[in-house]
Design a protein around this motif. Structure first.
Motif, PDB file in Angstrom:
ATOM      1  N   ASP A  48       0.854  -1.185   0.000  1.00  0.00           N
ATOM      2  CA  ASP A  48       0.000   0.000   0.000  1.00  0.00           C
ATOM      3  C   ASP A  48       0.891   1.236   0.000  1.00  0.00           C
ATOM      4  O   ASP A  48       2.050   1.175   0.412  1.00  0.00           O
ATOM      5  CB  ASP A  48      -0.922   0.028   1.220  1.00  0.00           C
ATOM      6  N   TYR A  50       1.032   5.391   1.113  1.00  0.00           N
ATOM      7  CA  TYR A  50       0.460   6.475   1.905  1.00  0.00           C
ATOM      8  C   TYR A  50       0.979   7.781   1.321  1.00  0.00           C
ATOM      9  O   TYR A  50       2.180   8.040   1.332  1.00  0.00           O
ATOM     10  CB  TYR A  50       0.852   6.336   3.372  1.00  0.00           C
ATOM     11  N   GLU A  87       1.194   3.837  -5.765  1.00  0.00           N
ATOM     12  CA  GLU A  87       0.720   2.460  -5.558  1.00  0.00           C
ATOM     13  C   GLU A  87       1.527   1.474  -6.402  1.00  0.00           C
ATOM     14  O   GLU A  87       1.844   0.371  -5.949  1.00  0.00           O
ATOM     15  CB  GLU A  87      -0.773   2.346  -5.890  1.00  0.00           C
ATOM     16  N   THR A 110      -2.686  -5.938  -3.699  1.00  0.00           N
ATOM     17  CA  THR A 110      -2.720  -4.485  -3.563  1.00  0.00           C
ATOM     18  C   THR A 110      -4.168  -4.029  -3.555  1.00  0.00           C
ATOM     19  O   THR A 110      -5.034  -4.693  -4.140  1.00  0.00           O
ATOM     20  CB  THR A 110      -1.950  -3.800  -4.719  1.00  0.00           C
ATOM     21  N   ASP A 111      -4.435  -2.897  -2.907  1.00  0.00           N
ATOM     22  CA  ASP A 111      -5.801  -2.365  -2.930  1.00  0.00           C
ATOM     23  C   ASP A 111      -5.996  -1.366  -4.073  1.00  0.00           C
ATOM     24  O   ASP A 111      -7.042  -0.759  -4.189  1.00  0.00           O
ATOM     25  CB  ASP A 111      -6.197  -1.757  -1.586  1.00  0.00           C
ATOM     26  N   LYS A 152      -9.664  -5.435  -1.291  1.00  0.00           N
ATOM     27  CA  LYS A 152     -10.239  -4.171  -0.826  1.00  0.00           C
ATOM     28  C   LYS A 152      -9.455  -3.660   0.376  1.00  0.00           C
ATOM     29  O   LYS A 152      -8.736  -4.409   1.029  1.00  0.00           O
ATOM     30  CB  LYS A 152     -11.717  -4.363  -0.475  1.00  0.00           C
ATOM     31  N   ARG A 153      -9.599  -2.383   0.658  1.00  0.00           N
ATOM     32  CA  ARG A 153      -8.857  -1.749   1.752  1.00  0.00           C
ATOM     33  C   ARG A 153      -9.032  -2.511   3.062  1.00  0.00           C
ATOM     34  O   ARG A 153      -8.089  -2.651   3.837  1.00  0.00           O
ATOM     35  CB  ARG A 153      -9.329  -0.301   1.917  1.00  0.00           C
ATOM     36  N   SER A 154     -10.224  -3.049   3.316  1.00  0.00           N
ATOM     37  CA  SER A 154     -10.463  -3.777   4.558  1.00  0.00           C
ATOM     38  C   SER A 154      -9.599  -5.028   4.678  1.00  0.00           C
ATOM     39  O   SER A 154      -9.358  -5.510   5.782  1.00  0.00           O
ATOM     40  CB  SER A 154     -11.943  -4.156   4.674  1.00  0.00           C
ATOM     41  N   ASN A 156      -6.457  -5.036   3.570  1.00  0.00           N
ATOM     42  CA  ASN A 156      -5.086  -4.569   3.385  1.00  0.00           C
ATOM     43  C   ASN A 156      -4.655  -3.610   4.504  1.00  0.00           C
ATOM     44  O   ASN A 156      -3.782  -2.783   4.312  1.00  0.00           O
ATOM     45  CB  ASN A 156      -4.978  -3.871   2.020  1.00  0.00           C
ATOM     46  N   VAL A 157      -5.263  -3.763   5.681  1.00  0.00           N
ATOM     47  CA  VAL A 157      -5.028  -2.803   6.760  1.00  0.00           C
ATOM     48  C   VAL A 157      -3.610  -2.845   7.310  1.00  0.00           C
ATOM     49  O   VAL A 157      -3.070  -1.814   7.721  1.00  0.00           O
ATOM     50  CB  VAL A 157      -6.050  -2.970   7.918  1.00  0.00           C
ATOM     51  N   HIS A 160      -1.398  -0.967   4.951  1.00  0.00           N
ATOM     52  CA  HIS A 160      -1.792   0.444   5.049  1.00  0.00           C
ATOM     53  C   HIS A 160      -1.167   1.082   6.291  1.00  0.00           C
ATOM     54  O   HIS A 160      -0.665   2.211   6.236  1.00  0.00           O
ATOM     55  CB  HIS A 160      -3.315   0.539   5.097  1.00  0.00           C
TER      56      HIS A 160
END
Length: 192
Positions: A48, A50, A87, A110-111, A152-154, A156-157, A160
């Motif tokens: 991910d 940032y 990304e 990857t998200d 999904k982002r959920s 890939n925490v 992240h």
């Protein structure tokens, strides 16, 4: 004449788009909603990026085994302003870190859907981001087995969270044995 001119513009655009965004080997990409363990003997590399409002971009990578145990966590800081480029750089950092650690059966997650699609379909094009995709594909060919998925982002925490780590004054910070408890706890929550 106006209609003919418009048709010519559309044809020119289609030709241009085909050259810039040409994809080989169109393939469907699977999207996962949560993190899951990779097959036995594989490692899963989640990445991910940032992108803060000011400051350097963080590229986060977490590598886990087929039991969900965190083997490697790393962050690299780079200069970037474009989110998709960041990304793609995170995915490149993930596969390069997996190669450096000697893993041979690698599943990249990857998200960033566009990045996952470009890696999976071996995208070719003329924009600068395709240079990054070319480098990713070179690493992918060095593994015994490689797969790329979108999550999904959920799901890939952990990556992240790692992307937000500070590297203090250096460009990279990697944990191999001493994984912080907060990251181990987040990883355990993924598989419980």
């Amino acid at each position: 004449m106006t209609a003919a001119g418009f048709i010519r513009l559309v044809e020119d655009y289609v030709s241009y788009a085909h050259k810039v965004f040409k994809l080989r080997g169109h393939s469907e990409i699977r999207t996962q909603t949560s993190w899951s363990v990779p097959p036995h003997g594989w490692v899963k590399v989640n990445t991910d990026a940032y992108v803060p409002n000011n400051g350097r971009v963080g590229l986060g990578v977490v590598i886990r085994d087929d039991r969900g145990k965190v083997l490697v966590a790393g962050v690299r800081k780079i200069e970037a302003t474009d989110v998709e480029l960041a990304e793609a750089q995170a995915a490149l950092y993930g596969v390069s870190l997996a190669r450096r650690m000697g893993f041979n059966k690698v599943m990249l997650e990857t998200d960033a859907w566009g990045v996952a699609m470009a890696v999976k379909s071996v995208a070719e094009g003329c924009s600068p981001i395709f240079l990054i995709y070319d480098d990713i594909h070179k690493f992918c060919n060095s593994f015994d087995v490689f797969q790329c998925n979108h999550v999904k982002r959920s799901g890939n925490v952990v990556a992240h969270r790692i992307a937000r780590w500070s590297t203090n004054e250096s460009d990279e910070f990697v944990c191999i044995d001493a994984i912080p408890q907060s990251i181990r706890t987040l990883a355990e929550l993924d598989i419980s």
